[in-house]
Structures are given as C-alpha cells and as structure tokens.
Write an enzyme that holds these catalytic residues in place. Structure first.
Site, PDB file in Angstrom:
ATOM      1  N   CYS A 249       0.808  -1.215   0.000  1.00 22.31           N
ATOM      2  CA  CYS A 249       0.000   0.000   0.000  1.00 22.31           C
ATOM      3  C   CYS A 249       0.850   1.279   0.000  1.00 22.31           C
ATOM      4  O   CYS A 249       1.439   1.597  -1.019  1.00 22.31           O
ATOM      5  CB  CYS A 249      -0.990  -0.053   1.165  1.00 22.31           C
ATOM      6  SG  CYS A 249      -2.383   1.058   0.957  1.00 22.31           S
TER       7      CYS A 249
ATOM      8  N   HIS B 107      -3.221  -5.518   2.779  1.00 24.25           N
ATOM      9  CA  HIS B 107      -2.900  -5.615   4.209  1.00 24.25           C
ATOM     10  C   HIS B 107      -3.507  -6.918   4.716  1.00 24.25           C
ATOM     11  O   HIS B 107      -4.062  -7.701   3.963  1.00 24.25           O
ATOM     12  CB  HIS B 107      -3.542  -4.461   4.985  1.00 24.25           C
ATOM     13  CG  HIS B 107      -3.099  -3.101   4.560  1.00 24.25           C
ATOM     14  ND1 HIS B 107      -1.875  -2.575   4.891  1.00 24.25           N
ATOM     15  CD2 HIS B 107      -3.740  -2.129   3.863  1.00 24.25           C
ATOM     16  CE1 HIS B 107      -1.773  -1.344   4.423  1.00 24.25           C
ATOM     17  NE2 HIS B 107      -2.888  -1.047   3.779  1.00 24.25           N
TER      18      HIS B 107
HETATM   19  N1  GLN Z   1      -2.076   6.803   2.365  1.00 25.87           N
HETATM   20  C1  GLN Z   1      -2.192   5.933   1.241  1.00 25.87           C
HETATM   21  C2  GLN Z   1      -3.565   5.969   0.635  1.00 25.87           C
HETATM   22  O1  GLN Z   1      -4.519   6.283   1.294  1.00 25.87           O
HETATM   23  C3  GLN Z   1      -1.813   4.530   1.635  1.00 25.87           C
HETATM   24  C4  GLN Z   1      -2.767   3.894   2.611  1.00 25.87           C
HETATM   25  C5  GLN Z   1      -2.302   2.619   3.214  1.00 25.87           C
HETATM   26  O2  GLN Z   1      -1.096   2.326   3.263  1.00 25.87           O
HETATM   27  N2  GLN Z   1      -3.228   1.851   3.743  1.00 25.87           N
HETATM   28  O3  GLN Z   1      -3.731   5.659  -0.504  1.00 25.87           O
END
Ligand code: GLN
Length: 244
Positions: A95, A195
């Site tokens: 992510c 995740h």
């Molecule tokens: N901040 C990034 C987004 O919202 C990554 C989010 C995350 O790592 N869950 O796209």
C-alpha cells in the site's frame, strides 16, 4: 546454518493494519526451517549497508506518515536501495510503501510525494477510499495462488509498460478500481495493496520470498525445507470461501 538479513523500512511511520505481521511471518517461517532472519529497522536518518541485505519490507501508512519519510527514502536510501534492487534484493511493499516505490504519489490533498521510481507506476489520491476484503489471483513461479487480504487506500495506482502486474483482482478494487490490476512485480520487488497482514495467511507468497532470498544468497541449489502449513492454508481457504 543459513542466515538472512531483512531491512524493515520505517517501522514507526509505515506500519498500518498489522503490516509488521509480514516481518513476523517471514522470520517465523525461516526459524522453523533453521534459517536465522536478522531484522534491521531503518528509521529516518539511518545509514544502511544495502549490499548486505537479503530482504526488505516496506509497509503501508497514512498520507502523513508517507510525507514524513518520502524525502529520507529518496535522498538517503535512494542510490543504495535502487542498486540493491537491480541486484535482485527481495522486497515486499504494501500500500503506502508500494506507492512510494513508484514515480510519485499525488495525495488527495494535492501534495506531490516523489517516489523511488523503481516501479513504473504512479498514484493519484481520490476523494473516495477503497476499503474492504480483496482477492488477487497471482502467479508465483509456476504456481497460481489466490492471495487474500484487506485494502484501505485513497490512492489509485496506474501502471506503465515497464512493470508487470502481480495478478488479477477477483474481489475488491485493487490498484485503481478500474482495470482489475492487483499489484506489481519488478525483478524481485513485489508490491500490492493487500494488508491483513498479508503473509501470515498467504504462506505460498511468504515461502516464495524466502526462497528467492535464500537462492540469491546461497546459490540456486539452496532449497526451502517443506513445512506443515495446514492452519495457514485453512485461514486462506476460509476467506476465499467467504469472498468468492
Ligand atoms: N495513504 C495511502 C492511501 O490512502 C496509503 C494507505 C495505506 O497504506 N493503507 O492511498
């Protein structure tokens, strides 16, 4: 006894939704096989001997966490990390970490965070977050694996021609909610939005990464000893049955 070393990139700023469980899973599946996995946390300001690293992990983060480390990643780690990647360092990025391996991440608030540029991808934040369980059908070596995970991101990631996709999204939004692309692969770098944590319940990917690192360090004949994996596969199967 074999020893491997893993660099954990920015564990304080970049570890949402239990992403550090990926490091624990890698270490445990090494330990069960008599492989020692040394873990080196990489915090802003640290000097890293990238040539000594076998694996790296880069977890997800909030936009604010990404903004805190983006510059350090590029300016302090950039050259060493890029060289290691070209030398087939095994890296898993999830992510927010995945986004920062691309050319840039333009956040939904309009901040442009430059990325490492090792993956031919770029990411643009949107108003609507993509949240939920996800399944990505991936090809790992000769094996087709249904990776299960959980996604929560506002960034939509688009691929250029210099990267291949990790797999096809069967459930969830994937990289951008449009083209069913789920994650990217370049050399031994694997990035995706899953995740969960990802690796504890997808042992095929965990072992794939360990195997790549072992063979890179100890030669193509180094083999992973088989492990009993029933509980992990049951967890994966339970989610697949619920979602597919
Ligand atoms: N901040 C990034 C987004 O919202 C990554 C989010 C995350 O790592 N869950 O796209």
């Amino acid at each position: 006894m074999h020893t491997l070393t893993l660099a954990h990139l920015y564990p304080a700023e970049m570890s949402v939704y239990g992403d550090r469980g990926n490091v624990i899973a890698l270490r445990q599946r090494c330990v069960w096989r008599g492989i020692e996995l040394q873990i080196v946390p990489v915090n802003p300001g640290d000097q890293v001997a990238w040539g000594t690293m076998d694996l790296a992990f880069f977890g997800g983060g909030q936009d604010s966490g990404q903004a805190l480390i983006a510059r350090d990643l590029l300016e302090r780690q950039g050259v060493g990390l890029r060289n290691a990647i070209e030398d087939d360092l095994v890296l898993l990025a999830i992510c927010g970490g995945y986004q920062l391996l691309g050319h840039y991440f333009l956040t939904h608030a309009g901040e442009r965070l430059p990325g490492l540029g090792v993956l031919d991808i770029h990411t643009v934040g949107g108003k609507q977050r993509m949240i939920g369980n996800s399944v990505v059908e991936a090809q790992l070596a000769a094996q087709t694996v249904h990776l299960v995970g959980f996604e929560n991101h506002s960034g939509r990631t688009f691929h250029g021609s210099g990267v291949r996709s990790l797999g096809r999204v069967l459930v969830g939004s994937g990289d951008n909610g449009e083209d069913r692309v789920g994650g990217a692969v370049y050399r031994n770098v694997y990035g995706c939005y899953l995740h969960g944590s990802l690796l504890p319940k997808n042992p095929q990917l965990t072992d794939h990464l360990i195997c790549l690192a072992l063979q890179r360090r100890y030669g193509p004949h180094a083999q992973l000893a088989p492990l009993e994996t029933n509980l992990e596969l049951q967890a994966q199967q339970a989610m697949l049955q619920r979602l597919l």
